[in-house]
Design an enzyme around this catalytic site. Structure first.
Site, PDB file in Angstrom:
ATOM      1  N   LYS A 145       0.891  -1.175   0.000  1.00 21.04           N
ATOM      2  CA  LYS A 145       0.000   0.000   0.000  1.00 21.04           C
ATOM      3  C   LYS A 145       0.919   1.212   0.000  1.00 21.04           C
ATOM      4  O   LYS A 145       1.539   1.557   0.997  1.00 21.04           O
ATOM      5  CB  LYS A 145      -0.899  -0.026   1.234  1.00 21.04           C
ATOM      6  CG  LYS A 145      -2.226   0.694   1.066  1.00 21.04           C
ATOM      7  CD  LYS A 145      -2.111   2.185   0.836  1.00 21.04           C
ATOM      8  CE  LYS A 145      -1.904   2.937   2.133  1.00 21.04           C
ATOM      9  NZ  LYS A 145      -1.634   4.404   1.884  1.00 21.04           N
ATOM     10  N   GLU A 153       7.378  -0.206  12.790  1.00 14.91           N
ATOM     11  CA  GLU A 153       8.508   0.713  12.936  1.00 14.91           C
ATOM     12  C   GLU A 153       7.903   2.102  13.011  1.00 14.91           C
ATOM     13  O   GLU A 153       7.396   2.618  12.022  1.00 14.91           O
ATOM     14  CB  GLU A 153       9.432   0.520  11.732  1.00 14.91           C
ATOM     15  CG  GLU A 153      10.827   0.966  12.013  1.00 14.91           C
ATOM     16  CD  GLU A 153      11.060   2.334  11.466  1.00 14.91           C
ATOM     17  OE1 GLU A 153      10.767   3.299  12.211  1.00 14.91           O
ATOM     18  OE2 GLU A 153      11.492   2.431  10.327  1.00 14.91           O
ATOM     19  N   CYS A 176      12.875   8.441  10.360  1.00 10.95           N
ATOM     20  CA  CYS A 176      12.440   7.866  11.639  1.00 10.95           C
ATOM     21  C   CYS A 176      13.579   7.849  12.639  1.00 10.95           C
ATOM     22  O   CYS A 176      13.365   8.052  13.827  1.00 10.95           O
ATOM     23  CB  CYS A 176      11.877   6.477  11.420  1.00 10.95           C
ATOM     24  SG  CYS A 176      12.810   5.500  10.266  1.00 10.95           S
ATOM     25  N   GLU A 197       7.936  13.386  18.315  1.00 17.57           N
ATOM     26  CA  GLU A 197       8.620  13.396  17.026  1.00 17.57           C
ATOM     27  C   GLU A 197       8.167  14.630  16.236  1.00 17.57           C
ATOM     28  O   GLU A 197       6.969  14.865  16.084  1.00 17.57           O
ATOM     29  CB  GLU A 197       8.242  12.112  16.265  1.00 17.57           C
ATOM     30  CG  GLU A 197       8.981  11.924  14.975  1.00 17.57           C
ATOM     31  CD  GLU A 197       8.765  10.522  14.393  1.00 17.57           C
ATOM     32  OE1 GLU A 197       7.610  10.067  14.282  1.00 17.57           O
ATOM     33  OE2 GLU A 197       9.776   9.891  14.037  1.00 17.57           O
TER      34      GLU A 197
HETATM   35  P1  NAI Z   1       0.745   7.677   9.013  1.00 11.74           P
HETATM   36  O1  NAI Z   1       1.361   6.715   9.945  1.00 11.74           O
HETATM   37  O2  NAI Z   1      -0.705   7.976   9.226  1.00 11.74           O
HETATM   38  O3  NAI Z   1       0.935   7.174   7.489  1.00 11.74           O
HETATM   39  C1  NAI Z   1       1.852   6.193   7.072  1.00 11.74           C
HETATM   40  C2  NAI Z   1       1.162   5.192   6.178  1.00 11.74           C
HETATM   41  O4  NAI Z   1       0.079   4.583   6.881  1.00 11.74           O
HETATM   42  C3  NAI Z   1       0.537   5.773   4.900  1.00 11.74           C
HETATM   43  O5  NAI Z   1       0.694   4.837   3.844  1.00 11.74           O
HETATM   44  C4  NAI Z   1      -0.940   5.883   5.265  1.00 11.74           C
HETATM   45  O6  NAI Z   1      -1.778   5.811   4.139  1.00 11.74           O
HETATM   46  C5  NAI Z   1      -1.110   4.654   6.118  1.00 11.74           C
HETATM   47  N1  NAI Z   1      -2.265   4.728   7.034  1.00 11.74           N
HETATM   48  C6  NAI Z   1      -2.782   5.842   7.641  1.00 11.74           C
HETATM   49  N2  NAI Z   1      -3.831   5.492   8.409  1.00 11.74           N
HETATM   50  C7  NAI Z   1      -3.993   4.155   8.288  1.00 11.74           C
HETATM   51  C8  NAI Z   1      -4.897   3.200   8.859  1.00 11.74           C
HETATM   52  N3  NAI Z   1      -5.869   3.570   9.698  1.00 11.74           N
HETATM   53  N4  NAI Z   1      -4.760   1.885   8.521  1.00 11.74           N
HETATM   54  C9  NAI Z   1      -3.771   1.496   7.697  1.00 11.74           C
HETATM   55  N5  NAI Z   1      -2.907   2.352   7.120  1.00 11.74           N
HETATM   56  C10 NAI Z   1      -3.003   3.661   7.409  1.00 11.74           C
HETATM   57  O7  NAI Z   1       1.625   9.008   9.064  1.00 11.74           O
HETATM   58  P2  NAI Z   1       1.209  10.499   8.649  1.00 11.74           P
HETATM   59  O8  NAI Z   1      -0.146  10.813   9.222  1.00 11.74           O
HETATM   60  O9  NAI Z   1       1.387  10.643   7.201  1.00 11.74           O
HETATM   61  O10 NAI Z   1       2.341  11.367   9.401  1.00 11.74           O
HETATM   62  C11 NAI Z   1       2.162  11.791  10.752  1.00 11.74           C
HETATM   63  C12 NAI Z   1       3.428  11.628  11.555  1.00 11.74           C
HETATM   64  O11 NAI Z   1       3.801  10.252  11.600  1.00 11.74           O
HETATM   65  C13 NAI Z   1       4.659  12.320  11.006  1.00 11.74           C
HETATM   66  O12 NAI Z   1       4.704  13.671  11.378  1.00 11.74           O
HETATM   67  C14 NAI Z   1       5.760  11.526  11.670  1.00 11.74           C
HETATM   68  O13 NAI Z   1       5.969  11.975  12.980  1.00 11.74           O
HETATM   69  C15 NAI Z   1       5.198  10.122  11.715  1.00 11.74           C
HETATM   70  N6  NAI Z   1       5.729   9.306  10.602  1.00 11.74           N
HETATM   71  C16 NAI Z   1       6.801   8.510  10.876  1.00 11.74           C
HETATM   72  C17 NAI Z   1       7.397   7.795   9.866  1.00 11.74           C
HETATM   73  C18 NAI Z   1       8.574   6.932  10.141  1.00 11.74           C
HETATM   74  O14 NAI Z   1       9.407   6.734   9.287  1.00 11.74           O
HETATM   75  N7  NAI Z   1       8.664   6.339  11.311  1.00 11.74           N
HETATM   76  C19 NAI Z   1       6.931   7.886   8.475  1.00 11.74           C
HETATM   77  C20 NAI Z   1       5.762   8.722   8.302  1.00 11.74           C
HETATM   78  C21 NAI Z   1       5.207   9.408   9.346  1.00 11.74           C
END
Ligand code: NAI
Ligand code: MG
Length: 487
Positions: free
Chosen positions: A178, A253, A287, A387
Site C-alpha cells: 500500500k 517501525e 524515523c 517526534e
Molecule cells: P501515518 O502513519 O498515518 O501514514 C503512514 C502510512 O500509513 C501511509 O501509507 C498511510 O496511508 C497509512 N495509514 C494511515 N492510516 C492508516 C490506517 N488507519 N490503517 C492502515 N494504514 C493507514 O503518518 P502520517 O499521518 O502521514 O504522518 C504523521 C506523523 O507520523 C509524522 O509527522 C511523523 O511523525 C510520523 N511518521 C513517521 C514515519 C517513520 O518513518 N517512522 C513515516 C511517516 C510518518
C-alpha cells in the site's frame, strides 16, 4: 529541467495496470504546490483483488516452490532494474517528495541495495535436524507466511518498500504494497520492475489508496498473513489492533526521538557531519533522525554555534535544482507537515526554548522550513518528547553521565541512539544503558542494510534489515518422522 510526467498513474494488481475504485488523487510537487499528476486510488474492493491475487499465486506454489537461487536471482534483478532506470526514477521521487535530486539518487541506490542483499540471502535459509533417537528423523523447514502486506510511509517511499519487499520476496511470499498517498508515483517502478524481471503475476501488487480506506482494508483483510508497517504511533496501534483480530504477526517501525550524547571529549568538528546527516538529510523526515543532542555543558556553547552555522549554511530550495551532494536541503513532503513542525517550534519557544537558527517557513511557495536549531530545551518540553519529523534539532545539556542517559531514555520512544566520545568505556556504558534498538558510537547512521534495525518501546517491535529481518517473513515447520521396523 523537469521533463513532463505521465498525467495519470495506475495501480498494479495481478500483473495488470488498473484504475482505482476510489477514483483518483492529485499528487502535488511540495517544492511549489503545483499539481504533478493523478494517481489511481484503491478502494477496499481493489485491496481485496490484490490480496486474492497474491494468495492465488502463493497457493499455486509457482513462487515459493522455486529453487531459492532462482528466486534470489529475480530479486537481485529488481534492484538492477531500479539502478538501470535511476535517471528516470530519481527526478520523479524528488518532484513528488521534495528531497534534493542527489538524495533521490541515494534513495534509488539504497532501494536497489536491499534487493541485492536479500536476493543473496534467498538460498541461506536452512533448517535443522533435531535428534530424537534411533526411531525418528526430525527436521525443520522455513516456509513463507503467504501474503505479506506492506504499508509504506511517504518519507522514503522507495527504500521503505524495498526494505520489506526484497526480504518478503526472497523468502517466497507474495506481496501487497500500500503505497503512500502523498508520494505514490515512484512506487509504480516496483510494478514495472516485477514485470521486467519476469516475476509471476501476483507476486508484487502495488496499490495506492488512503490510509483509512485502503490501508485499513489491507490491515484487516482475512487473507493477509503478515503485516509490515512504518509510520506514526496512532496508525501503528490501529494496524496492530486489526492484526490482533486476524491473528497475524506484524513488524511495526514507529519513529522516534533519538538522541546523541556528546561528551566533553568529543570531536565537535567531526560531529558537524553527523549533524548534517542526522537532522538535515531528507529535511529531517527520517524515523531515526538525530532529533536531540544531549551535550556536556562544557561544550554546549561551541556545539550550538557549530550547529547554527551549519543550519544557516544550507541552501534550501527546490530539490530538482539540487543535483549534487552539498550544503543543501529540499522541501518537506507537504505544507501540512511543515506547518505542524513550525507550530511545534513556536510552542517550544513559547515554553522557553531559544532559536539558535531558523524556526520559520521560507517566504516563497512550497513546503520549505528553515533548518532549525533550538537550544535551552528541557527534557519535559513537548519538543523534546514528540517526534517533529522535520529539520529541527533540539539541544539539551547534561552535567553527569547518569543524567545524560536518563535524558536520552526519557521519552516513550527507543529507535536509535548515539554516543560521541573518545573514551571506549564511556561509549560502552552508554551503548548498554540506552534503551534503543541500535546505538551508534562516533558516527550517526553507521551500519547499513546488513545491520538489524528497529525499536524499543513505542518505536515499535520486530527488526528490519540484516539477516534478522528474514525471520519476519517465514514460519518454522517441524517434520517428525517415525521410522519403520528393522530391515
Ligand atoms: P501515518 O502513519 O498515518 O501514514 C503512514 C502510512 O500509513 C501511509 O501509507 C498511510 O496511508 C497509512 N495509514 C494511515 N492510516 C492508516 C490506517 N488507519 N490503517 C492502515 N494504514 C493507514 O503518518 P502520517 O499521518 O502521514 O504522518 C504523521 C506523523 O507520523 C509524522 O509527522 C511523523 O511523525 C510520523 N511518521 C513517521 C514515519 C517513520 O518513518 N517512522 C513515516 C511517516 C510518518
Ligand atoms: Mg495519519
Amino acid at each position: 529541467m523537469a521533463s513532463p510526467l505521465a498525467p495519470y498513474w495506475q495501480n498494479h494488481v495481478a500483473g495488470a495496470w488498473i484504475d482505482g475504485g476510489a477514483g483518483r488523487i492529485v499528487v502535488s510537487d511540495p517544492a511549489n504546490g503545483e499539481p504533478l499528476a493523478e494517481q489511481a486510488l484503491a478502494d477496499a474492493a481493489d485491496v481485496d483483488h490484490a490480496v486474492m491475487a497474491a494468495r492465488a499465486l502463493h497457493l499455486s506454489g509457482a513462487w515459493f516452490g522455486l529453487r531459492p537461487v532462482e528466486r534470489g536471482r529475480m530479486v537481485r534483478a529488481i534492484g538492477q532494474y531500479l539502478l538501470d532506470h535511476a535517471e528516470e526514477i530519481a527526478p520523479l521521487l524528488t518532484r513528488e517528495q521534495g528531497k534534493p535530486l542527489w538524495e533521490a539518487h541515494v534513495e534509488v541506490a539504497g532501494a536497489a541495495r536491499y534487493f541485492e542483499y536479500y536476493g543473496n540471502q534467498a538460498e541461506t535459509l536452512e533448517g535443522r535436524s533435531i535428534p530424537l533417537g534411533a526411531d525418528y528423523i526430525d527436521f525443520t523447514a522455513y516456509e513463507p507466511y503467504g501474503v505479506s502486506a506492506q504499508i509504506i510511509p511517504w518519507n522514503y517511499p522507495l527504500e521503505m518498500t524495498a526494505r520489506s519487499l526484497s526480504a518478503a520476496l526472497a523468502t517466497g511470499n507474495a506481496c501487497v504494497v500500500k503505497s503512500p498517498e502523498l508520494t505514490p508515483l515512484s512506487s509504480a517502478w516496483f510494478g514495472r520492475a516485477a514485470e521486467a524481471v519476469g516475476l509471476p503475476a501476483g507476486a508484487v501488487n502495488v496499490v495506492c489508496g488512503t490510509g483509512p480506506e485502503a490501508g485499513a482494508a489491507l490491515a484487516a483483510h482475512p487473507h493477509v498473513n503478515q503485516i509490515v508497517f512504518t509510520g506514526s504511533v496512532p496508525t501503528g496501534i490501529s494496524i496492530a489492533t486489526a492484526a490482533a483480530r486476524t491473528i497475524v504477526p506484524c513488524v511495526l517501525e514507529l519513529g522516534g526521538k533519538s538522541a546523541a550524547i556528546v561528551h566533553d571529549d568529543a570531536d565537535l568538528e567531526a560531529f558537524e557531519s553527523d549533524l548534517r546527516w542526522g537532522i538535515f538529510f531528507n529535511a529531517g523526515q527520517v524515523c531515526s533522525a538525530m532529533s536531540r543532542v544531549i551535550v556536556h555543558e562544557s561544550r554546549k556553547a561551541e556545539l550550538v554555534e557549530r550547529a547554527a552555522a551549519l543550519a544557516r549554511s544550507l541552501s534550501v530550495g527546490p530539490g530538482i535544482e539540487r543535483p549534487e551532494f552539498g550544503a543543501n536541503m529540499g522541501a518537506m513532503v507537504s505544507e501540512a507537515q511543515r506547518d505542524r513542525a513550525e507550530a511545534m517550534v513556536a510552542e517550544a519557544v513559547a515554553a522557553g526554548a531559544r532559536l539558535a537558527a531558523g524556526g520559520h517557513k521560507l517566504n516563497r511557495p512550497g513546503a520549505f522550513l528553515e533548518p532549525t536549531v533550538l537550544t535551552g530545551v528541557s527534557p519535559d518540553m513537548r519538543i523534546a518528547q514528540d517526534e517533529v519529523f522535520a529539520p529541527v534539532l533540539s539541544v539539551l545539556s547534561f552535567r553527569t553521565e547518569a543524567e545524560a542517559i536518563e535524558i536520552a531514555n526519557g521519552t516513550p520512544y527507543g529507535l536509535v541512539g548515539g554516543v560521541f566520545t573518545r573514551d571506549i568505556d564511556r561509549a560502552m556504558r552508554a551503548a548498554r544503558a540506552m534503551r534503543a534498538g541500535q546505538v551508534f558510537v562516533n558516527e550517526w547512521y553507521a551500519g547499513g542494510v546488513e545491520t538489524p534495525f528497529g525499536g524499543y518501546g513505542k518505536s515499535g517491535y520486530g527488526r528490519e534489515k540484516g539477516r534478522e529481518a528474514l525471520w519476519n517473513y517465514v514460519q518454522t515447520k517441524n517434520v517428525a518422522i517415525r521410522l519403520g521396523g528393522t530391515a
